[in-house]
Write a protein that holds these residues in place. Structure first.
Motif, PDB file in Angstrom:
ATOM      1  N   ALA A  85       0.814  -1.229   0.000  1.00 14.35           N
ATOM      2  CA  ALA A  85       0.000   0.000   0.000  1.00 14.35           C
ATOM      3  C   ALA A  85       0.840   1.267   0.000  1.00 14.35           C
ATOM      4  O   ALA A  85       0.348   2.341   0.364  1.00 14.35           O
ATOM      5  N   HIS A  88      -0.358   4.730  -1.120  1.00  8.39           N
ATOM      6  CA  HIS A  88      -1.495   5.288  -0.395  1.00  8.39           C
ATOM      7  C   HIS A  88      -1.096   5.907   0.942  1.00  8.39           C
ATOM      8  O   HIS A  88      -1.940   6.475   1.635  1.00  8.39           O
ATOM      9  N   TYR A  89       0.183   5.776   1.306  1.00  7.80           N
ATOM     10  CA  TYR A  89       0.661   6.402   2.531  1.00  7.80           C
ATOM     11  C   TYR A  89       0.677   7.919   2.353  1.00  7.80           C
ATOM     12  O   TYR A  89       0.862   8.421   1.243  1.00  7.80           O
ATOM     13  N   PRO A 120      -2.597   3.956   5.579  1.00  6.14           N
ATOM     14  CA  PRO A 120      -3.987   3.918   5.111  1.00  6.14           C
ATOM     15  C   PRO A 120      -4.699   2.652   5.556  1.00  6.14           C
ATOM     16  O   PRO A 120      -4.289   1.541   5.223  1.00  6.14           O
ATOM     17  N   GLU A 122      -7.724   1.233   4.856  1.00  2.00           N
ATOM     18  CA  GLU A 122      -8.387   0.369   3.884  1.00  2.00           C
ATOM     19  C   GLU A 122      -7.390  -0.386   3.020  1.00  2.00           C
ATOM     20  O   GLU A 122      -7.504  -1.592   2.811  1.00  2.00           O
ATOM     21  N   GLU A 123      -6.389   0.319   2.500  1.00  2.00           N
ATOM     22  CA  GLU A 123      -5.434  -0.304   1.574  1.00  2.00           C
ATOM     23  C   GLU A 123      -4.389  -1.161   2.292  1.00  2.00           C
ATOM     24  O   GLU A 123      -3.806  -2.055   1.682  1.00  2.00           O
ATOM     25  N   ALA A 124      -4.130  -0.888   3.563  1.00  2.00           N
ATOM     26  CA  ALA A 124      -3.107  -1.637   4.305  1.00  2.00           C
ATOM     27  C   ALA A 124      -3.731  -2.658   5.249  1.00  2.00           C
ATOM     28  O   ALA A 124      -3.653  -3.868   5.024  1.00  2.00           O
ATOM     29  N   ARG A 126      -6.967  -3.529   6.014  1.00  2.00           N
ATOM     30  CA  ARG A 126      -8.073  -4.372   5.536  1.00  2.00           C
ATOM     31  C   ARG A 126      -7.655  -5.252   4.369  1.00  2.00           C
ATOM     32  O   ARG A 126      -8.176  -6.355   4.193  1.00  2.00           O
ATOM     33  N   ARG A 127      -6.710  -4.759   3.569  1.00  2.00           N
ATOM     34  CA  ARG A 127      -6.227  -5.575   2.453  1.00  2.00           C
ATOM     35  C   ARG A 127      -5.550  -6.838   2.969  1.00  2.00           C
ATOM     36  O   ARG A 127      -5.721  -7.926   2.418  1.00  2.00           O
ATOM     37  N   TYR A 164      -0.788  -6.669  -5.485  1.00  2.00           N
ATOM     38  CA  TYR A 164      -0.805  -5.399  -4.769  1.00  2.00           C
ATOM     39  C   TYR A 164       0.588  -4.768  -4.613  1.00  2.00           C
ATOM     40  O   TYR A 164       0.678  -3.625  -4.144  1.00  2.00           O
ATOM     41  N   GLU A 166       3.716  -2.677  -4.392  1.00  2.00           N
ATOM     42  CA  GLU A 166       3.964  -1.303  -4.833  1.00  2.00           C
ATOM     43  C   GLU A 166       5.398  -0.854  -4.623  1.00  2.00           C
ATOM     44  O   GLU A 166       5.758   0.267  -4.987  1.00  2.00           O
TER      45      GLU A 166
END
Length: 324
Positions: A85, A88-89, A120, A122-124, A126-127, A164, A166
């Motif tokens: 993620a 998204h940080y 984040p 949601e992206e970290a 919850r993913r 995912y 990145e």
């Protein structure tokens, strides 16, 4: 003869006194330990994974400069969160100036702040959650039990996160550790985000608490490892303080005082990087000599304490050890 790189030459030339000189002395003594066949434990406290220590720590693992790790549950998961993620940080250089209202706005946006960096949700969190739950549930259904780091290794090596990624895999210390099947100890895993999530499933009756092995089992796992690997010494390189350092260093007095294995050797090297200065009753700020009284270090154990920011100091020491 080994040729040192530009970074190593720079610190050797200019880091001559006080904390700077101790940095160089500690790095050289670390090399002496490895050259004599000793193993090295590195402990990671704080948020070193979110600080992206993995960029150089992964190389330390690949180059066989570290042989066992003790880390907080946060460091265990946050390296993987950064892997999946990173874009998204959110970095907030002016974090010191935030009002309580602005902090609450970050919460509402799902941005959990660690000093100047927001993770984040949601992206970290919850993913990872949906994939790690499948591993927990599968083990639970089969009556199998694993350590927290073993579940994370399974997650990384399964390939389910590849879509995912990145950052470059070579910059993930957890991926390097998983590939090497490096021993890891994670005391107090329950207070991490994944530990909290696991506890919530236990409370909902969806998982059994026993599916994840306990801290006591981590201590016995570490004790077995120490007995098998301490014939030429085991050094202790501590980044920060807290449970990531206190838990593993206690294995030595446990073995020879409580288990009465009288031939258990002391830790053969000790270095701590900490911004906790010496104070009253602070374990993180205790000078190394105090550890002699607890049966952790010997009179002649090489001892170093560097009172500085680990995000500055640790990469420099690692660069020296890697001949950079």
């Amino acid at each position: 003869m080994k040729t040192k790189g530009a970074i190593s030459q720079f610190i050797s030339k200019y880091y001559l006194h006080f904390n700077a000189a101790t940095l160089v002395d500690a790095a050289k003594a670390y090399e002496v330990q490895l050259s004599g066949g000793a193993k090295m434990l590195v402990s990671l406290a704080g948020a070193m994974s979110t600080a992206e220590l993995g960029k150089i720590f992964a190389k330390m693992i690949r180059k066989d400069k570290v042989h066992i790790i003790s880390c907080t549950g946060a460091n265990l998961e946050e390296d993987i969160m950064n892997l999946v993620a990173h874009s998204h940080y959110l970095r907030i250089p002016n974090y010191r100036d935030l009002t309580p209202e602005e902090e609450f706005e970050l919460l509402e946006k799902g941005l959990n702040r660690v000093t100047d960096t927001c993770i984040p949700e949601e992206e970290a969190f919850r993913r990872l959650q949906k994939h790690i739950f499948e591993l927990w549930k599968d083990a639970d259904d089969k009556g199998e039990r694993y350590f927290p780091h073993e579940f994370m290794y399974k997650l990384l090596l399964s390939g389910v996160l590849e879509e995912y990624y990145e950052i470059d895999l070579k910059d993930s210390w957890m991926y390097a550790a998983a590939k090497a099947n490096l021993p890891v100890v994670v005391p107090g895993w329950e207070d991490s985000t994944m530990g909290n999530i696991f506890a919530s499933y236990v409370m909902k009756g969806e998982l059994k608490a026993s599916t994840v092995k306990s801290g006591i089992e981590y201590m016995t796992y570490l004790a077995d490892w120490y007995n098998w690997n301490s014939d030429k010494g085991v050094g202790f390189f501590q980044i920060g303080g807290g449970i990531a350092g206190d838990f593993p260093i206690c294995v030595v007095p446990m073995l020879y005082q409580d288990l009465e294995e009288e031939n258990t050797p002391f830790w053969s090297y000790f270095c701590q990087i900490s911004d906790s200065t010496t104070s009253y009753g602070s374990y993180s700020g205790a000078v190394p000599n105090e550890k002699i009284t607890w049966g952790k270090l010997d009179i002649d154990t090489p001892k170093f304490i560097i009172e500085s920011d680990a995000t500055i100091v640790a990469p420099l020491i690692f660069a020296y050890i890697l001949d950079m």
